[in-house]
Design a protein around this motif. Structure first.
Motif, PDB file in Angstrom:
ATOM      1  N   UNK A 165      87.432  16.847  42.547  1.00 16.81           N
ATOM      2  CA  UNK A 165      86.119  16.269  43.303  1.00 16.81           C
ATOM      3  C   UNK A 165      85.357  17.589  43.341  1.00 16.81           C
ATOM      4  N   UNK A 166      85.560  18.827  43.843  1.00 14.77           N
ATOM      5  CA  UNK A 166      84.991  19.968  43.757  1.00 14.77           C
ATOM      6  C   UNK A 166      83.876  20.091  42.766  1.00 14.77           C
ATOM      7  N   UNK A 167      84.785  20.259  41.599  1.00 12.88           N
ATOM      8  CA  UNK A 167      84.050  20.498  40.209  1.00 12.88           C
ATOM      9  C   UNK A 167      83.202  19.382  39.732  1.00 12.88           C
ATOM     10  N   UNK A 168      83.531  18.088  40.271  1.00 12.24           N
ATOM     11  CA  UNK A 168      82.577  17.076  39.812  1.00 12.24           C
ATOM     12  C   UNK A 168      81.333  17.181  40.542  1.00 12.24           C
ATOM     13  N   UNK A 169      81.372  17.237  42.046  1.00 14.29           N
ATOM     14  CA  UNK A 169      80.131  17.584  42.762  1.00 14.29           C
ATOM     15  C   UNK A 169      79.141  18.609  42.435  1.00 14.29           C
ATOM     16  N   UNK A 170      79.759  19.777  41.942  1.00 17.38           N
ATOM     17  CA  UNK A 170      79.364  20.943  41.392  1.00 17.38           C
ATOM     18  C   UNK A 170      78.513  20.594  40.243  1.00 17.38           C
ATOM     19  N   UNK A 223      70.437   8.354  42.812  1.00 17.76           N
ATOM     20  CA  UNK A 223      70.812   7.837  44.103  1.00 17.76           C
ATOM     21  C   UNK A 223      71.776   6.743  43.629  1.00 17.76           C
ATOM     22  N   UNK A 224      71.502   5.855  42.676  1.00 19.54           N
ATOM     23  CA  UNK A 224      72.278   4.895  42.363  1.00 19.54           C
ATOM     24  C   UNK A 224      73.702   5.337  41.945  1.00 19.54           C
ATOM     25  N   UNK A 225      74.052   6.426  41.355  1.00 20.52           N
ATOM     26  CA  UNK A 225      75.237   7.150  41.150  1.00 20.52           C
ATOM     27  C   UNK A 225      76.009   7.507  42.346  1.00 20.52           C
ATOM     28  N   UNK A 226      75.202   8.126  43.144  1.00 20.03           N
ATOM     29  CA  UNK A 226      75.605   8.271  44.565  1.00 20.03           C
ATOM     30  C   UNK A 226      76.202   7.424  45.236  1.00 20.03           C
ATOM     31  N   UNK A 283      75.538  14.297  47.995  1.00 18.99           N
ATOM     32  CA  UNK A 283      77.071  14.274  47.364  1.00 18.99           C
ATOM     33  C   UNK A 283      78.067  14.982  48.202  1.00 18.99           C
ATOM     34  N   UNK A 284      77.495  16.134  49.029  1.00 17.40           N
ATOM     35  CA  UNK A 284      78.196  16.951  49.715  1.00 17.40           C
ATOM     36  C   UNK A 284      79.005  16.050  50.808  1.00 17.40           C
ATOM     37  N   UNK A 285      78.259  15.284  51.364  1.00 23.11           N
ATOM     38  CA  UNK A 285      78.627  14.473  52.564  1.00 23.11           C
ATOM     39  C   UNK A 285      79.894  13.754  51.825  1.00 23.11           C
ATOM     40  N   UNK A 286      79.594  13.028  50.789  1.00 24.22           N
ATOM     41  CA  UNK A 286      80.720  12.156  50.203  1.00 24.22           C
ATOM     42  C   UNK A 286      81.882  12.968  50.015  1.00 24.22           C
ATOM     43  N   UNK A 287      81.754  14.027  49.426  1.00 22.17           N
ATOM     44  CA  UNK A 287      82.884  15.023  49.156  1.00 22.17           C
ATOM     45  C   UNK A 287      83.796  15.295  50.613  1.00 22.17           C
ATOM     46  N   UNK A 288      82.849  15.746  51.852  1.00 21.33           N
ATOM     47  CA  UNK A 288      83.613  16.000  52.757  1.00 21.33           C
ATOM     48  C   UNK A 288      84.347  14.642  53.417  1.00 21.33           C
ATOM     49  N   UNK A 289      83.564  13.255  53.206  1.00 23.93           N
ATOM     50  CA  UNK A 289      84.019  12.230  53.742  1.00 23.93           C
ATOM     51  C   UNK A 289      85.140  11.713  53.090  1.00 23.93           C
ATOM     52  N   UNK A 290      85.634  12.199  52.004  1.00 29.30           N
ATOM     53  CA  UNK A 290      86.810  11.709  51.142  1.00 29.30           C
ATOM     54  C   UNK A 290      87.807  12.833  51.067  1.00 29.30           C
ATOM     55  N   UNK A 343      88.219  10.525  35.478  1.00 32.30           N
ATOM     56  CA  UNK A 343      87.732   9.821  36.383  1.00 32.30           C
ATOM     57  C   UNK A 343      86.730  10.573  37.319  1.00 32.30           C
ATOM     58  N   UNK A 344      87.102  11.975  37.669  1.00 39.33           N
ATOM     59  CA  UNK A 344      86.298  12.700  38.181  1.00 39.33           C
ATOM     60  C   UNK A 344      84.962  13.244  37.265  1.00 39.33           C
ATOM     61  N   UNK A 345      85.187  13.360  36.257  1.00 46.17           N
ATOM     62  CA  UNK A 345      84.101  13.881  35.382  1.00 46.17           C
ATOM     63  C   UNK A 345      83.207  12.783  34.920  1.00 46.17           C
ATOM     64  N   UNK A 346      83.470  11.447  35.353  1.00 44.75           N
ATOM     65  CA  UNK A 346      82.453  10.384  34.888  1.00 44.75           C
ATOM     66  C   UNK A 346      81.053  10.376  35.895  1.00 44.75           C
ATOM     67  N   UNK A 347      81.338  11.195  36.975  1.00 47.68           N
ATOM     68  CA  UNK A 347      79.818  11.456  37.840  1.00 47.68           C
ATOM     69  C   UNK A 347      78.959  12.548  37.209  1.00 47.68           C
ATOM     70  N   UNK A 348      79.421  13.725  36.809  1.00 48.42           N
ATOM     71  CA  UNK A 348      78.675  14.701  36.187  1.00 48.42           C
ATOM     72  C   UNK A 348      78.081  14.240  34.983  1.00 48.42           C
TER      73      UNK A 348
END
Length: 253
Positions: A25-30, A51-54, A122-129, A235-240
């Motif tokens: 998740x850290x790598x994906x958000x970065x 925004x739609x991705x987030x 994106x950072x808030x989502x990372x911290x939320x999960x 799965x994590x790489x799908x976002x970046x």
């Protein structure tokens, strides 16, 4: 980096996003943030897609929109700075609702506001999960400098301790009839800050001596030895990956 230390941003859940390893998740958000920052500011449509991705990740993580929007208030100081830029920037001016605004300032404000908001979301989502302890383990897994990971872990461990110490000092002042009503009380508040610093420093020395007596040599043991699977990385790489595609289209279209 023991258990506990749940933070207010974390939202307990059992979604696929929650179950991802923290370093994924850290790598994906970065990677997502890098793609957002690299996108040209003129590509308005690209930021809509971001925004739609987030929003899609928030839906997959089952994080309510209200929960996310409420925690976006942390960026209010940056919003205030962005609002001031059109008024103070130099260069070509344009009239908007009777106000003379700088064109470069408007572009700069838009650039800061949209990219900052997406990064914070994106950072808030990372911290939320992801729990704080897991974030530290993720940084450890990503080979972050051990000293930085140790400093962060101690900040998390003893932040609540220092807060409780300050609360007890505030109660002690109030029990003696103290009320901060004006500049005359600043001296007492300054003494409180000094006493809190001294107590925190002394506590840190005691903790360090206790650690040394138990064999601490400057490095913490590696607690996380598990590796993410290929499917988890995919799965994590799908976002970046999607963000990178949008960024490339933003430069080519």
């Amino acid at each position: 980096m023991g258990a506990g230390h749940a933070h207010k941003l974390y939202r307990h859940g059992h979604s696929a996003v929650h179950r991802l390893p923290p370093h994924c998740k850290l790598a994906a958000v970065f990677g997502f943030v890098l793609a957002v920052v690299a996108t040209p500011r003129e590509a308005f449509w690209a930021f809509g897609l971001y925004a739609l991705l987030v929003a899609g990740v928030a839906a997959a993580a089952r994080v309510p929109a209200g929960f996310l929007l409420k925690r976006l208030l942390v960026e209010v100081p940056f919003v205030a700075f962005a609002v001031l830029m059109p008024f103070v920037a130099e260069g070509e001016r344009v009239q908007v609702l009777g106000l003379s605004l700088s064109v470069s300032g408007l572009w700069g404000a838009w650039n800061i506001l949209v990219k900052g908001t997406l990064g914070v979301a994106a950072s808030v989502l990372l911290a939320s999960t992801t729990e704080l302890r897991e974030l530290l383990l993720g940084l450890q897994r990503l080979r972050m400098p051990p000293l930085l990971v140790q400093i962060a872990s101690f900040m998390i461990r003893y932040g609540d301790v220092i807060t409780d110490e300050l609360r007890r000092m505030r109660i002690a002042r109030a029990s003696r009839g103290f009320e901060a009503r004006g500049i005359r009380q600043w001296g007492a508040l300054a003494k409180t800050a000094g006493a809190l610093f001294i107590r925190s420093y002394e506590r840190g020395e005691r903790v360090h001596l206790a650690m040394v007596s138990r064999g601490y040599t400057g490095t913490m043991p590696v607690l996380d030895t598990s590796a993410a699977t290929r499917s988890q990385w995919a799965y994590a790489a799908s976002l970046p990956a999607a963000a990178l595609a949008v960024c490339l289209m933003g430069w080519t279209l």
